[in-house]
Write a protein that holds these residues in place. Structure first.
Motif, PDB file in Angstrom:
ATOM      1  N   ASP A 115     -26.881  37.220   8.175  1.00 35.52           N
ATOM      2  CA  ASP A 115     -27.383  35.841   8.176  1.00 35.52           C
ATOM      3  C   ASP A 115     -28.332  35.597   9.347  1.00 35.52           C
ATOM      4  N   ALA A 116     -27.994  36.164  10.511  1.00 38.08           N
ATOM      5  CA  ALA A 116     -28.842  35.979  11.693  1.00 38.08           C
ATOM      6  C   ALA A 116     -30.211  36.621  11.476  1.00 38.08           C
ATOM      7  N   VAL A 117     -30.212  37.841  10.950  1.00 40.38           N
ATOM      8  CA  VAL A 117     -31.476  38.545  10.709  1.00 40.38           C
ATOM      9  C   VAL A 117     -32.341  37.760   9.732  1.00 40.38           C
ATOM     10  N   ARG A 118     -31.756  37.305   8.647  1.00 36.95           N
ATOM     11  CA  ARG A 118     -32.531  36.588   7.633  1.00 36.95           C
ATOM     12  C   ARG A 118     -32.990  35.220   8.118  1.00 36.95           C
ATOM     13  N   ALA A 119     -32.161  34.547   8.887  1.00 41.25           N
ATOM     14  CA  ALA A 119     -32.563  33.240   9.417  1.00 41.25           C
ATOM     15  C   ALA A 119     -33.778  33.381  10.327  1.00 41.25           C
ATOM     16  N   ILE A 120     -33.782  34.408  11.159  1.00 44.65           N
ATOM     17  CA  ILE A 120     -34.911  34.641  12.064  1.00 44.65           C
ATOM     18  C   ILE A 120     -36.154  35.012  11.268  1.00 44.65           C
ATOM     19  N   GLN A 121     -35.975  35.895  10.281  1.00 46.03           N
ATOM     20  CA  GLN A 121     -37.115  36.304   9.457  1.00 46.03           C
ATOM     21  C   GLN A 121     -37.701  35.117   8.695  1.00 46.03           C
ATOM     22  N   PHE A 122     -36.846  34.288   8.116  1.00 50.37           N
ATOM     23  CA  PHE A 122     -37.320  33.114   7.385  1.00 50.37           C
ATOM     24  C   PHE A 122     -38.052  32.152   8.311  1.00 50.37           C
ATOM     25  N   GLN A 123     -37.558  32.008   9.541  1.00 55.89           N
ATOM     26  CA  GLN A 123     -38.204  31.124  10.502  1.00 55.89           C
ATOM     27  C   GLN A 123     -39.621  31.609  10.808  1.00 55.89           C
ATOM     28  N   ILE A 124     -39.778  32.905  11.004  1.00 55.52           N
ATOM     29  CA  ILE A 124     -41.096  33.467  11.322  1.00 55.52           C
ATOM     30  C   ILE A 124     -42.074  33.230  10.173  1.00 55.52           C
ATOM     31  N   VAL A 125     -41.665  33.660   8.975  1.00 55.37           N
ATOM     32  CA  VAL A 125     -42.555  33.555   7.818  1.00 55.37           C
ATOM     33  C   VAL A 125     -42.837  32.094   7.483  1.00 55.37           C
ATOM     34  N   GLY A 126     -41.803  31.261   7.520  1.00 53.79           N
ATOM     35  CA  GLY A 126     -41.986  29.843   7.222  1.00 53.79           C
ATOM     36  C   GLY A 126     -42.924  29.172   8.207  1.00 53.79           C
ATOM     37  N   PHE A 127     -42.806  29.519   9.477  1.00 49.49           N
ATOM     38  CA  PHE A 127     -43.673  28.930  10.498  1.00 49.49           C
ATOM     39  C   PHE A 127     -45.128  29.300  10.232  1.00 49.49           C
ATOM     40  N   VAL A 128     -45.367  30.574   9.902  1.00 54.61           N
ATOM     41  CA  VAL A 128     -46.733  31.024   9.621  1.00 54.61           C
ATOM     42  C   VAL A 128     -47.307  30.300   8.407  1.00 54.61           C
ATOM     43  N   LEU A 129     -46.485  30.116   7.381  1.00 52.07           N
ATOM     44  CA  LEU A 129     -46.955  29.409   6.187  1.00 52.07           C
ATOM     45  C   LEU A 129     -47.325  27.962   6.503  1.00 52.07           C
ATOM     46  N   VAL A 130     -46.508  27.297   7.322  1.00 59.48           N
ATOM     47  CA  VAL A 130     -46.810  25.914   7.719  1.00 59.48           C
ATOM     48  C   VAL A 130     -48.103  25.874   8.538  1.00 59.48           C
ATOM     49  N   GLU A 131     -48.254  26.825   9.462  1.00 56.99           N
ATOM     50  CA  GLU A 131     -49.481  26.891  10.261  1.00 56.99           C
ATOM     51  C   GLU A 131     -50.713  27.012   9.374  1.00 56.99           C
ATOM     52  N   ARG A 132     -50.673  27.952   8.438  1.00 62.65           N
ATOM     53  CA  ARG A 132     -51.831  28.182   7.575  1.00 62.65           C
ATOM     54  C   ARG A 132     -52.102  26.973   6.673  1.00 62.65           C
ATOM     55  N   ASN A 133     -51.040  26.326   6.216  1.00 65.53           N
ATOM     56  CA  ASN A 133     -51.219  25.141   5.387  1.00 65.53           C
ATOM     57  C   ASN A 133     -51.886  24.012   6.175  1.00 65.53           C
ATOM     58  N   ARG A 134     -51.472  23.833   7.418  1.00 63.35           N
ATOM     59  CA  ARG A 134     -52.084  22.801   8.264  1.00 63.35           C
ATOM     60  C   ARG A 134     -53.551  23.115   8.539  1.00 63.35           C
ATOM     61  N   GLU A 135     -53.849  24.400   8.769  1.00 64.16           N
ATOM     62  CA  GLU A 135     -55.221  24.790   9.078  1.00 64.16           C
ATOM     63  C   GLU A 135     -56.156  24.607   7.875  1.00 64.16           C
ATOM     64  N   ARG A 136     -55.615  24.780   6.675  1.00 64.96           N
ATOM     65  CA  ARG A 136     -56.448  24.711   5.471  1.00 64.96           C
ATOM     66  C   ARG A 136     -56.423  23.345   4.800  1.00 64.96           C
ATOM     67  N   SER A 137     -55.587  22.447   5.279  1.00 63.91           N
ATOM     68  CA  SER A 137     -55.478  21.133   4.636  1.00 63.91           C
ATOM     69  C   SER A 137     -56.718  20.293   4.930  1.00 63.91           C
ATOM     70  N   PRO A 138     -57.040  19.349   4.052  1.00 62.36           N
ATOM     71  CA  PRO A 138     -58.193  18.475   4.312  1.00 62.36           C
ATOM     72  C   PRO A 138     -57.948  17.605   5.537  1.00 62.36           C
ATOM     73  N   VAL A 139     -59.026  17.085   6.090  1.00 69.05           N
ATOM     74  CA  VAL A 139     -58.911  16.214   7.265  1.00 69.05           C
ATOM     75  C   VAL A 139     -58.065  14.998   6.910  1.00 69.05           C
ATOM     76  N   GLN A 140     -57.066  14.718   7.740  1.00 68.78           N
ATOM     77  CA  GLN A 140     -56.151  13.619   7.489  1.00 68.78           C
ATOM     78  C   GLN A 140     -56.644  12.332   8.162  1.00 68.78           C
ATOM     79  N   SER A 141     -56.531  11.217   7.447  1.00 64.04           N
ATOM     80  CA  SER A 141     -56.938   9.931   8.019  1.00 64.04           C
ATOM     81  C   SER A 141     -55.944   8.853   7.592  1.00 64.04           C
ATOM     82  N   PRO A 142     -55.130   8.346   8.505  1.00 67.72           N
ATOM     83  CA  PRO A 142     -55.155   8.680   9.927  1.00 67.72           C
ATOM     84  C   PRO A 142     -54.515  10.044  10.197  1.00 67.72           C
TER      85      PRO A 142
END
Length: 208
Positions: free
Chosen positions: A133-160
């Motif tokens: 469980d510890a190994v998978r939780a850490i792995q999921f955190q890494i991959v999930g964080f990268v996916l969120v980062e890339r989604n934020r970088e590629r998302s349209p400009v937010q207003s506000p």
């Protein structure tokens, strides 16, 4: 001065650079030959057709992702070092990672990093289901964080924007929190914060 003979590794290196910069669609045998200053027939001789070249790139990416060596004095520090390296590798080659995924080799690609994490959680005294469980939780955190980062970088400009939603007086009694939320997030800092907290919690004594 005569050019030294072209090697397969040079072809794969140049192909990987093209894919990293422009994506798989930009990789043509003609463009690759131009990058290397050679004939298209020479590319075919070294790597076969384009599909064979893509397969070789995927295999090379899988092997590159396996070169992760933990550093640090404690299991928790070494887990964080694995997490940082894996995040960096995933962010540096998104197109190549996508190609690996499309060919059904994602789990194999992650195996070396997973094995490194297994070694560290066992060194911390975890075994069985708790270790898994510890190994998978850490792995999921890494991959999930990268996916969120890339989604934020590629998302349209937010207003506000997120930073516009927290005015100085939005949280009476805690203006410093409002100011902090009004600043853009620091992904590197947040990643280290989250992985360190997760590693400390997972590798510590079990909660009662």
């Amino acid at each position: 001065m005569a050019r030294s003979p072209l090697t397969r590794d040079e072809v794969l290196e140049a192909a990987a650079a093209l894919v990293k910069q422009h994506g798989p669609a930009a990789l043509t045998m003609r463009k690759l030959a131009a990058e290397l200053g050679t004939a298209v027939t020479s590319i075919y001789w070294h790597v076969g057709n384009r599909e064979s070249l893509l397969d070789a790139l995927v295999e090379r990416t899988v092997q590159d992702m396996g070169a992760i060596s933990p550093t640090g004095r404690t299991p928790a520090e070494r887990v964080v070092s694995v997490a940082r390296r894996l995040r960096r590798e995933l962010r540096e080659r998104p197109h190549l990672i996508a190609m690996v995924h499309e060919r059904g080799l994602t789990e194999r690609m992650f195996l070396p990093a997973q094995q490194a994490l297994v070694h560290e959680v066992r060194a911390a005294g975890l075994h069985g289901t708790r270790a898994a469980d510890a190994v998978r939780a850490i792995q999921f955190q890494i991959v999930g964080f990268v996916l969120v980062e890339r989604n934020r970088e590629r998302s349209p400009v937010q207003s506000p924007a997120e930073t516009d939603l927290w005015e100085p007086g939005a949280l009476p009694g805690d203006p410093s929190l409002s100011r902090a939320l009004s600043r853009p997030p620091d992904p590197e800092r947040l990643f280290l914060l989250s992985v360190r907290a997760l590693a400390t919690a997972l590798l510590g004594p079990p909660s009662r």
